[in-house]
Motif scaffolding. Structure first.
Motif, PDB file in Angstrom:
ATOM      1  N   VAL A  33       0.835  -1.209   0.000  1.00 43.87           N
ATOM      2  CA  VAL A  33       0.000   0.000   0.000  1.00 43.87           C
ATOM      3  C   VAL A  33       0.866   1.254   0.000  1.00 43.87           C
ATOM      4  O   VAL A  33       0.606   2.217  -0.758  1.00 43.87           O
ATOM      5  CB  VAL A  33      -0.957  -0.014   1.212  1.00 43.87           C
ATOM      6  CG1 VAL A  33      -1.714   1.306   1.298  1.00 43.87           C
ATOM      7  CG2 VAL A  33      -1.936  -1.173   1.113  1.00 43.87           C
ATOM      8  N   ALA A  34       1.913   1.268   0.818  1.00 43.22           N
ATOM      9  CA  ALA A  34       2.795   2.441   0.887  1.00 43.22           C
ATOM     10  C   ALA A  34       3.516   2.665  -0.442  1.00 43.22           C
ATOM     11  O   ALA A  34       3.628   3.815  -0.915  1.00 43.22           O
ATOM     12  CB  ALA A  34       3.805   2.261   2.017  1.00 43.22           C
ATOM     13  N   LEU A  35       3.998   1.596  -1.063  1.00 41.80           N
ATOM     14  CA  LEU A  35       4.673   1.728  -2.361  1.00 41.80           C
ATOM     15  C   LEU A  35       3.715   2.213  -3.435  1.00 41.80           C
ATOM     16  O   LEU A  35       4.091   3.031  -4.292  1.00 41.80           O
ATOM     17  CB  LEU A  35       5.283   0.382  -2.767  1.00 41.80           C
ATOM     18  CG  LEU A  35       6.535  -0.072  -2.017  1.00 41.80           C
ATOM     19  CD1 LEU A  35       6.915  -1.486  -2.423  1.00 41.80           C
ATOM     20  CD2 LEU A  35       7.705   0.880  -2.285  1.00 41.80           C
ATOM     21  N   ALA A  36       2.478   1.718  -3.408  1.00 41.96           N
ATOM     22  CA  ALA A  36       1.483   2.146  -4.396  1.00 41.96           C
ATOM     23  C   ALA A  36       1.168   3.629  -4.256  1.00 41.96           C
ATOM     24  O   ALA A  36       1.075   4.362  -5.252  1.00 41.96           O
ATOM     25  CB  ALA A  36       0.211   1.307  -4.263  1.00 41.96           C
ATOM     26  N   VAL A  37       1.027   4.108  -3.011  1.00 38.78           N
ATOM     27  CA  VAL A  37       0.750   5.530  -2.776  1.00 38.78           C
ATOM     28  C   VAL A  37       1.937   6.384  -3.215  1.00 38.78           C
ATOM     29  O   VAL A  37       1.773   7.420  -3.888  1.00 38.78           O
ATOM     30  CB  VAL A  37       0.431   5.773  -1.289  1.00 38.78           C
ATOM     31  CG1 VAL A  37       0.346   7.261  -0.986  1.00 38.78           C
ATOM     32  CG2 VAL A  37      -0.873   5.083  -0.906  1.00 38.78           C
ATOM     33  N   LEU A  38       3.145   5.959  -2.859  1.00 43.12           N
ATOM     34  CA  LEU A  38       4.344   6.697  -3.259  1.00 43.12           C
ATOM     35  C   LEU A  38       4.504   6.716  -4.770  1.00 43.12           C
ATOM     36  O   LEU A  38       4.858   7.744  -5.363  1.00 43.12           O
ATOM     37  CB  LEU A  38       5.571   6.069  -2.596  1.00 43.12           C
ATOM     38  CG  LEU A  38       6.916   6.748  -2.859  1.00 43.12           C
ATOM     39  CD1 LEU A  38       6.893   8.198  -2.390  1.00 43.12           C
ATOM     40  CD2 LEU A  38       8.044   5.984  -2.157  1.00 43.12           C
TER      41      LEU A  38
END
Length: 354
Positions: A33-38
């Motif tokens: 999720v964090a990588l997708a948002v970034l």
């Protein structure tokens, strides 16, 4: 006690989607999720920045298909290039994860063991001598990558596939194919050879949907195989005796994982050029972020896409108006990382033998 009651390994959660349920690693899910948002933020930033600045609001309007005065700049000039970078980075990330899993070695990646060099040699030969049309280059890259991998597999096989021998043979094949590529450059047409040299550095300049389409098709067709690979990775990560005792057909499984990784890396090379070190760095970053036993494929894909898009953004803006090939930026980061990884691997093996 909690493990016995729930029946789930520690750190995992049961994710229910409709009638189905899936066991997921909590930290890996948070990382995804964090990588997708970034990645989404970097995508918007990449579409905003250029010779003319575009506001994030207008970028979002173009992406959502709404009328905007910046549709030409964002949708026609910048977005196709960005799509190629995203797809190529994801393909390199997954390919590196699969090949490192097969070799059980963090030093193994498509650009180290000869896959991208084989794809590059075949593509440069076609470009220099004009033997095929430009649209056929991605498919020729796949053939070159498969041929290089077959050579590595044949020379590294001695009653089994030993990890260190696989990497060493791959490095030797890479050097030979690099020399062959230089020979093609000297024998072909001068202007075409100059274009091939730019392509060899890994550049997204001039890339568009013509290059993205075959890469997107291969990624879509490879999705079922990637799901199978994700389930199979854990058993391949064991030592040979343990995996065999568990009933795993190691040779067939390794061949399948390696073939999938080779195809993905070769098609990505045909679309964007041999962008070095992405396939080496992305899986290791993803593994350290998730702290999982095996290399996570989805996190590797997102990390690879993020690395390529960030490197392309920096390549366009660091020395503007001069535009660097994206492969130059990835090499600046990847080469020191490779040397650090070699030193770290040597120190570990030295400590083990002493």
């Amino acid at each position: 006690m909690s493990r016995a009651v729930s029946g789930r390994p520690p750190g995992h959660a049961l994710l229910r989607i409709g009638r189905g349920s899936f066991l997921v690693h909590r930290r890996a899910l948070v990382v995804v999720v964090a990588l997708a948002v970034l990645l989404a933020a970097v995508v918007v930033a990449s579409l905003c920045v250029g010779e003319s600045l575009v506001s994030p609001v207008e970028v979002c309007r173009v992406l959502l298909g709404r009328p905007s005065p910046d549709r030409l700049v964002v949708g026609t000039l910048r977005l196709p290039r960005l799509v190629v970078g995203l797809l190529a980075g994801a393909a390199f990330g997954v390919a590196g994860a699969l090949i490192q899993t097969v070799a059980r070695n963090p030093l193994a990646s498509p650009d180290v063991i000869g896959v991208t060099h084989g794809a590059g040699a075949a593509t440069v030969a076609a470009m220099s001598f004009g033997v095929v049309s430009h649209n056929a280059l991605p498919y020729l890259s796949v053939g070159g990558g498969l041929a290089a991998t077959l050579l590595v597999y044949v020379f590294a096989w001695r009653r089994g596939l030993h990890a260190s021998r696989f990497v060493l043979v791959g490095i030797g094949i890479s050097v030979a194919l690099g020399s062959l590529t230089q020979l093609f450059l000297t024998k072909g047409d001068y202007l075409v050879a100059q274009q091939a040299k730019v392509w060899l550095t890994g550049s997204l300049n001039g890339r568009g949907y013509d290059q993205a389409a075959p890469l997107a098709l291969v990624l879509l067709l490879a999705l079922p195989a990637a799901l199978w690979a994700g389930r199979t990775q854990r058993s391949v990560s064991f030592d040979d005796d343990t995996a065999t005792a568990l009933g795993v057909r190691l040779d067939q499984v390794r061949l399948g994982l390696a073939a999938l990784g080779v195809v993905l890396a070769s098609v990505a090379t045909g679309a964007a050029g041999p962008i070095d070190f992405v396939a080496l760095v992305a899986p290791q970053i993803a593994r350290r972020l998730t702290r999982t036993i095996q290399i996570p494929l989805l996190s590797s894909a997102l990390t690879g896409a993020l690395v390529v898009v960030v490197a392309d953004l920096l390549a366009r803006r660091l020395f503007a108006p001069i535009e660097l090939p994206v492969g130059v930026l990835t090499a600046v980061v990847g080469a020191p990382y490779l040397m650090w990884l070699i030193v770290r691997t040597r120190s570990r093996s030295g400590g083990t033998t002493s």
